[in-house]
Motif scaffolding. Sequence first.
Motif, short mmCIF file in Angstrom:
data_model
loop_
_atom_site.label_atom_id
_atom_site.label_comp_id
_atom_site.label_asym_id
_atom_site.label_seq_id
_atom_site.Cartn_x
_atom_site.Cartn_y
_atom_site.Cartn_z
N GLN A 67 0.90 -1.18 0.00
CA GLN A 67 0.12 0.00 0.08
C GLN A 67 1.02 1.33 -0.06
O GLN A 67 1.61 1.35 0.91
N THR A 86 -11.25 4.22 -4.89
CA THR A 86 -11.49 2.92 -5.84
C THR A 86 -11.00 2.97 -7.29
O THR A 86 -11.09 2.15 -8.06
N LYS A 88 -8.89 3.44 -10.60
CA LYS A 88 -7.62 2.90 -10.95
C LYS A 88 -6.90 4.14 -11.78
O LYS A 88 -7.22 4.89 -12.38
N ALA A 233 -7.04 3.98 -2.56
CA ALA A 233 -7.66 3.63 -1.42
C ALA A 233 -7.30 4.59 -0.21
O ALA A 233 -6.25 5.35 -0.30
N LEU A 255 -2.59 -4.11 -6.96
CA LEU A 255 -3.36 -5.25 -6.82
C LEU A 255 -2.47 -6.54 -7.86
O LEU A 255 -2.98 -7.77 -7.73
N GLU A 258 0.84 -8.91 -5.48
CA GLU A 258 0.30 -9.09 -4.29
C GLU A 258 0.80 -10.35 -3.68
O GLU A 258 1.63 -11.23 -4.47
N PRO A 341 -8.93 -8.64 -3.66
CA PRO A 341 -8.79 -7.34 -2.63
C PRO A 341 -7.94 -7.65 -1.62
O PRO A 341 -7.79 -9.20 -1.08
N THR A 344 -8.66 -10.32 1.98
CA THR A 344 -9.68 -11.35 1.87
C THR A 344 -8.83 -12.68 2.34
O THR A 344 -7.62 -12.81 2.22
#
Length: 390
Positions: A67, A86, A88, A233, A255, A258, A341, A344
Amino acid sequence: MSEVIKTNESLEDKKDIKIEENRKKAKKKIRTFIGGMAVLGVLYALYFFLYSNGYESTENAYVTGNQTAVTAQIAGRVTQINFVDTAKVKKGDLLIEFENTDYQLALEGAEIALAQAVRNYSALETNVSQYQYALGESINNLTNVKKNYDRNFKLFNAGIISRQQMDATTTQLKNAKLAVSQKNDALSNAKLQASSKDAYSHPAIQSAILKYKQAYLNLSRTKVYAPVDGVIAKKSVSLGQKIGIGHPLFSVVDLNNEWVEVNLKENQMKNIKIGNIVELTSSLNEKVYEGYIVGISAGTGNAFSLLPPQNASGNWIKITQRLPVRVAFDKKSLEENGVLPLGTTMDAEINTSSVEEEISNIEVKSSNPYTLNIQKIQKTIDRIVKANLY
């Protein structure tokens, strides 16, 4: 009477036969049950030794990633916002603009200060010439006073002039020597102040150039760009808001870069190795991802907590700890099944008997949108120096 007795005996015989049959059925069911349990036991043993013994699984696994937090580099009022939560974004997209009037004026002031520093430098070189002339004048005066002193000294010895006249001549000689010494020190100091290879290497001009670059950088920071590709975010800025230095503006989550943090019990770590292949089932979309272990934490969660537990007391209860294991997604698997996300959950099954030889660690990215345009700045500096140097 005899017929009744025979009937009763017949009923008792039938009852005994039925009981015996029930017993046989019960025994048969028990044997069947025991046999079934034995078969299940054998099957479980085969499963454990042939399959389960080479795997470790847990539901304590979470998707995580980088992040990139963006904070205000300058203080000011927000005049424009070009994104929403949210959204992009691509690296280099202009997202926020601050009011720049004060910073524009500061840049102009830095230009003026640089011009003044160049003029002062030129004045220092002129001062050196002036002090050289003054020193020459003092030396000439000293020569003349010395000649006068020598003549008066002979006249004093001959009794032609008085002691008072001789003392006055001596004082003039001392003052002339002091004047030469003072002018020499002043010349040395002027040379020191003006000493440099060229104008750009002089400390005063270097300081002015540094302040100009800082003003230029502050002006560029009134525009905030996306540091990396990703999704916005935690937006925490509003139009017209007065922002201070260090105020959090938003975060960008990549994303496509990850990984999964799998928390295994310490008694599951016996056969865990870097490179073990992991099957990951997402609780979000129920798709199966592939990955491999790229890192094992240096300590449990408790070891890095703010107040780690102290087990030196007499009343101690052993609690099985969990050790975080970092699992990288297989890039192809992530492209086929889609990104997830952060936060999760996933079910992880680690194949401890299989090791991936060629593994690539989590991709490390860098971004610095506030670099100076050196060529543009140098042209401006050269122009200012040339215009004010004489």
